[in-house]
Design a protein around this motif. Structure first.
Motif, PDB file in Angstrom:
ATOM      1  N   GLU A 366       4.752  -8.182 -16.694  1.00  0.00           N
ATOM      2  CA  GLU A 366       5.440  -6.820 -17.215  1.00  0.00           C
ATOM      3  C   GLU A 366       4.907  -5.692 -16.381  1.00  0.00           C
ATOM      4  O   GLU A 366       5.566  -4.561 -16.361  1.00  0.00           O
ATOM      5  CB  GLU A 366       5.402  -6.644 -18.734  1.00  0.00           C
ATOM      6  CG  GLU A 366       6.110  -7.648 -19.329  1.00  0.00           C
ATOM      7  CD  GLU A 366       6.479  -7.069 -20.986  1.00  0.00           C
ATOM      8  OE1 GLU A 366       7.528  -6.992 -21.184  1.00  0.00           O
ATOM      9  OE2 GLU A 366       5.358  -7.222 -21.719  1.00  0.00           O
ATOM     10  N   VAL A 367       3.791  -5.745 -15.896  1.00  0.00           N
ATOM     11  CA  VAL A 367       3.172  -4.717 -14.881  1.00  0.00           C
ATOM     12  C   VAL A 367       3.772  -4.893 -13.486  1.00  0.00           C
ATOM     13  O   VAL A 367       4.065  -3.840 -12.884  1.00  0.00           O
ATOM     14  CB  VAL A 367       1.682  -4.904 -14.839  1.00  0.00           C
ATOM     15  CG1 VAL A 367       1.089  -3.644 -14.266  1.00  0.00           C
ATOM     16  CG2 VAL A 367       1.087  -4.766 -16.249  1.00  0.00           C
ATOM     17  N   GLY A 368       4.079  -6.266 -13.143  1.00  0.00           N
ATOM     18  CA  GLY A 368       4.493  -6.226 -11.763  1.00  0.00           C
ATOM     19  C   GLY A 368       6.162  -6.095 -11.609  1.00  0.00           C
ATOM     20  O   GLY A 368       6.773  -5.661 -10.409  1.00  0.00           O
ATOM     21  N   ILE A 427       2.034 -11.444  -7.337  1.00  0.00           N
ATOM     22  CA  ILE A 427       1.790 -11.515  -5.878  1.00  0.00           C
ATOM     23  C   ILE A 427       2.762 -10.664  -5.376  1.00  0.00           C
ATOM     24  O   ILE A 427       2.607 -10.055  -4.320  1.00  0.00           O
ATOM     25  CB  ILE A 427       1.846 -12.769  -5.406  1.00  0.00           C
ATOM     26  CG1 ILE A 427       0.325 -13.390  -5.796  1.00  0.00           C
ATOM     27  CG2 ILE A 427       1.878 -12.834  -3.883  1.00  0.00           C
ATOM     28  CD1 ILE A 427       0.515 -15.171  -5.669  1.00  0.00           C
ATOM     29  N   VAL A 428       4.103 -10.937  -5.541  1.00  0.00           N
ATOM     30  CA  VAL A 428       5.189 -10.253  -4.794  1.00  0.00           C
ATOM     31  C   VAL A 428       5.353  -8.893  -5.272  1.00  0.00           C
ATOM     32  O   VAL A 428       5.605  -7.870  -4.210  1.00  0.00           O
ATOM     33  CB  VAL A 428       6.602 -11.114  -5.216  1.00  0.00           C
ATOM     34  CG1 VAL A 428       6.767 -12.321  -4.836  1.00  0.00           C
ATOM     35  CG2 VAL A 428       6.914 -10.613  -6.786  1.00  0.00           C
ATOM     36  N   ALA A 429       4.809  -8.311  -6.607  1.00  0.00           N
ATOM     37  CA  ALA A 429       4.578  -7.169  -6.872  1.00  0.00           C
ATOM     38  C   ALA A 429       3.580  -6.356  -5.693  1.00  0.00           C
ATOM     39  O   ALA A 429       3.990  -5.321  -5.432  1.00  0.00           O
ATOM     40  CB  ALA A 429       4.091  -6.697  -8.360  1.00  0.00           C
ATOM     41  N   ALA A 449      -2.823  -9.721  -2.324  1.00  0.00           N
ATOM     42  CA  ALA A 449      -1.964 -11.014  -2.616  1.00  0.00           C
ATOM     43  C   ALA A 449      -1.720 -12.096  -1.830  1.00  0.00           C
ATOM     44  O   ALA A 449      -1.711 -13.254  -2.253  1.00  0.00           O
ATOM     45  CB  ALA A 449      -0.450 -10.027  -2.262  1.00  0.00           C
ATOM     46  N   ASP A 450      -2.354 -11.909  -0.517  1.00  0.00           N
ATOM     47  CA  ASP A 450      -2.522 -13.126   0.410  1.00  0.00           C
ATOM     48  C   ASP A 450      -3.448 -14.241  -0.435  1.00  0.00           C
ATOM     49  O   ASP A 450      -3.161 -15.322  -0.239  1.00  0.00           O
ATOM     50  CB  ASP A 450      -2.918 -12.949   1.731  1.00  0.00           C
ATOM     51  CG  ASP A 450      -1.773 -12.165   2.447  1.00  0.00           C
ATOM     52  OD1 ASP A 450      -0.589 -12.077   1.866  1.00  0.00           O
ATOM     53  OD2 ASP A 450      -1.901 -11.392   3.402  1.00  0.00           O
TER      54      ASP A 450
END
Length: 765
Positions: A366-368, A427-429, A449-450
């Motif tokens: 929900e943050v992302g 990750i996508v966020a 993320a990576d």
């Protein structure tokens, strides 16, 4: 009995709710602030002045004939129709012993009032309206008065039910003691005419003076205002308001961009778009509640239910509306999320539409998700003029950086840990957030993320495991990996809806891993994905007469009990049409047509096309109105499920999921999914570092790194330096690590003036 008497009864009898399953939901598209739900062919909850506040339990009818009497919702022989799939003006026809009752439910476009047109046919038939106030979202402490109109009040909430032809008789009573239904049950007709019932769980009844006419139910802060709204709505004229209502919805519906498909799928697409639009609040544009219902509402008096805003569900709806061309609505949702974000960057687990928190949990998806919505709108070129986006994204990215990847709750709101779904969104966020950030912050979120992307399997995939050999696979993604301090993949998960039973993390699987494919983080033909799907198909797939759906995870207890009685904290998890949609998205990624999955979801709906949270997946229980492949007593409609349906339909046309962001695709194409550095943290340590990677010792506060190589040789100290978002770290480049077998280190926590107390070793290469 005298008409001036106070109704006998005991105030404060615990209230009961109607079924959570709905026939239809509707609202006007003008300034009116009411939202109407129907179930079993009558009015259920009516929400006013916001989507978070139901004001009545139901408004139904009793029909009396010379041969007896019937409550139409209990007879339950009715049909529901609308003029067009995108015009939610419900017409309900009830057929019962000796009567035919036709009603139409019209939210007044310009007033906080609901109009009900009725026509009763049947020799000697008489119609009685039954109204159960639950003012201010509770059946306790209500007051009712019966006179020329029917009225109720509590604090600053009031309602009035008026009839254009008047009432022959009226009565106010206490539920279960002196209400109108009890009158009919005990006396075979309406014999009571109590004037008032004060401070309790109350109900009102009125005998309608004619065989056809119009009722108006008005809402205001006081009785006089509610009465004025109800009577003025009648005075304006039903046909005039009906024409405006239809015109407004037709204008909206004509702008929808609905891809082709089979006729049932196209119809369901229009219904789904309407459901999303209806669930948006008018006082707080952009806030979409998860459902205008209370799951297993006939067994609950929850003040929250699902008529709350979850950031996740709100974004899911926003993405779907983008897909069907309703960009403005999605922009409003982003503005609402900007407004309701906490200063530290997170969102409450859920809120009332005005932003007040209800539950206090935190879920990192929900943050992302708001970052994903902002990025999607940016791709559409639709952020012009929207203020505060960059600040919102930066705060959210900072929260993810500081608190991820371990989430305090998974998407099912049950456990802490690392879920493939939640970590995928994180990750996508972070990758998407880089487009809104600069310099060091941009580089940091991409590095993080990576690293997390490379480590997904470390946290959520088991080689071997108790489910591997029985299903002929090498390994599989689990439903949830506990944090390292809780044992990681060797830890246990508390299944709270099974009386707190603890189960090995490696023994629980869900459908969460499929989102890794949808987000572009893993390929559809990845052997780990295919092996996990084989396990999920064996353990979660449910065949119903209406198609295949899936349970959330093996051993889930969130659903009706074996005998069909409501979930009360434990039960048996049932099949979710939503997960059929997730399965359809995977079929698309694998190069196959997901149309059969859309058709399955369309068949699992209620009478007017509403998609439930769950469907019954056991033999039929007619006494509880449970039949295989059709809605259970869980929430209906579920906004998330309708959004999933629309997103799958759009993805089928565009050959790509709406969640697949161009920025994520571009970044992964540049890096090949390979991290330059791994971030070692106290809550996500690692024992081995792949060759060619740098390492960042990454903490939330300053420290000194005391380290050496190959058994503490050449030890040295290096103080941490500030990282973005208040982090602190020491970076050892790949060249610093080259030629060594291991990195040995410990930490001196500067702010605490003490050593961390453990020696760490990371194998290199």
């Amino acid at each position: 009995m005298g008409s001036t008497n106070l109704a006998p009864g005991k105030p404060g009898i615990p209230p009961t709710w109607t079924s959570s399953a709905k026939d239809l939901v509707t609202t006007a598209l003008a300034q009116s602030r009411i939202w109407v739900t129907t179930g079993f062919g009558i009015v259920n909850e009516v929400y006013w002045p916001a989507t978070g506040t139901p004001q009545i339990r139901d408004l139904g009818f009793i029909v009396a004939t010379p041969d007896g009497w019937s409550e139409v919702k209990r007879v339950a022989r009715y049909t529901v129709s609308v003029p067009k799939p995108y015009v939610p003006l419900p017409r309900v026809v009830h057929e019962g012993p000796g009567y035919r009752l036709e009603i139409e439910l019209l939210p007044a476009p310009l007033r906080d009032a609901l109009l009900i047109s009725w026509r009763l046919e049947g020799e000697g038939a008489r119609l009685y309206a039954l109204l159960s106030p639950h003012l201010g979202n509770s059946g306790l402490g209500n007051n009712a008065r019966a006179g020329r109109d029917l009225a109720a009040w509590k604090d600053d909430n009031a309602l009035c039910l008026a009839s254009d032809s008047g009432f022959s008789r009226t009565s106010a009573g206490y539920v279960g003691v002196s209400d109108g239904w009890q009158d009919f049950d005990r006396n075979g007709g309406m014999s009571w005419s109590w004037t008032e019932a004060l401070d309790g769980n109350v109900a009102l009844m009125g005998e309608l003076a004619s065989q056809e006419g119009v009722l108006a139910l008005g809402f205001s802060e006081h009785i006089e205002g509610a009465r004025t709204l109800a009577r003025s709505a009648i005075a304006e004229g039903y046909d005039t308001m009906r024409e405006r209502f239809i015109h407004d919805w037709e204008e909206w519906g004509r702008k929808l961009v609905i891809p082709g498909g089979s006729l049932p799928v196209e119809r369901e697409a229009y219904v789904s778009a309407v459901v999303l639009k209806v669930h948006e609040d008018r006082s707080f544009p952009g806030s979409i509640v998860a459902s205008l219902s209370v799951p297993w509402g006939n067994a609950s008096d929850s003040s929250g239910g699902y008529h709350l805003v979850w950031a996740r569900d709100c974004v899911e709806a926003g993405l779907a509306l983008i897909g069907v061309g309703e960009i403005e609505d999605a922009v409003w949702m982003l503005c609402y999320l900007i407004a309701t974000q906490h200063d530290d960057g997170h969102w409450s687990q859920n809120t009332f539409p005005d932003g007040r928190p209800f539950w206090e949990g935190i879920q990192l998806d929900e943050v992302g998700f708001p970052i994903v919505l902002a990025a999607k709108l940016a791709e559409q070129g639709s952020l012009a003029g929207v203020s505060g986006v960059e600040a919102m994204v930066r705060r959210a990215a900072g929260y993810l950086a500081n608190h991820g990847p371990v989430s305090a709750q998974d998407r099912w709101e049950e456990n802490a840990g690392i879920s493939p779904f939640t970590i995928g969104i994180e990750i996508v966020a972070l990758i998407a957030a880089a487009e809104f950030l600069e310099d060091e912050e941009r580089d940091y979120v991409l590095s993080l993320a990576d690293c997390w992307n490379e480590r997904i399997e470390d946290w959520t995939y088991v080689e071997g495991g108790p489910l591997a050999a029985p299903h002929g696979v090498r390994g599989y993604y689990v439903r949830l990996g506990p944090a390292a301090l809780d044992g990681g993949l060797r830890g246990r998960v508390n299944v709270k809806n099974r009386n707190g039973e603890w189960v090995e993390a490696a023994a629980l699987v869900g459908m969460e891993f499929l989102y890794l494919v949808r987000l572009g983080l893993r390929k559809a033909n990845d052997p780990r994905i295919l092996d996990s799907l084989k396990v999920a198909e064996a353990l979660l797939r449910v065949e119903t007469p209406n198609g295949v759906a899936y349970r959330r995870y093996n051993g889930d207890g969130y659903g009706e009990k074996e005998d069909g009685s409501p979930f009360d904290g434990s039960g048996i998890g049932r099949a979710w049409p939503l997960l059929a949609g997730e399965r359809g998205h995977f079929e698309l990624a694998a190069g196959r047509d997901p149309l059969p999955w859309l058709e399955t979801m369309a068949r699992m709906t209620g009478p007017a096309g509403l998609i439930p949270e769950q469907v019954w997946d056991a033999p039929a229980i007619p006494s509880r109105m449970l039949e295989p492949g059709k809605p259970s007593g869980s929430a209906m409609p579920l906004v998330w499920a309708h959004a999933e349906f629309l997103k799958l339909l759009i993805a089928r046309e565009k050959k790509r999921p709406l969640e697949l962001l161009a920025s994520v695709e571009d970044h992964l194409a540049r890096t090949g999914g390979r991290a330059k550095a791994w971030h070692w943290r106290l809550d996500t340590p690692f024992e081995a570092l792949p060759a060619g990677r740098a390492v960042v010792i990454d903490l939330a506060r300053p420290f000194v790194l005391h380290f050496g190589f190959d058994g503490w040789q050449g030890t040295t100290d290096r103080p941490s330096t500030p990282l973005p978002f208040g982090r602190h770290g020491v970076r050892l480049a790949a060249a610093d690590l080259a030629g060594h077998r291991s990195l040995d280190f410990t930490l001196y926590l500067s702010a605490d003036g003490r050593w961390e107390g453990r020696d760490q070793k990371v194998a290199l290469g």
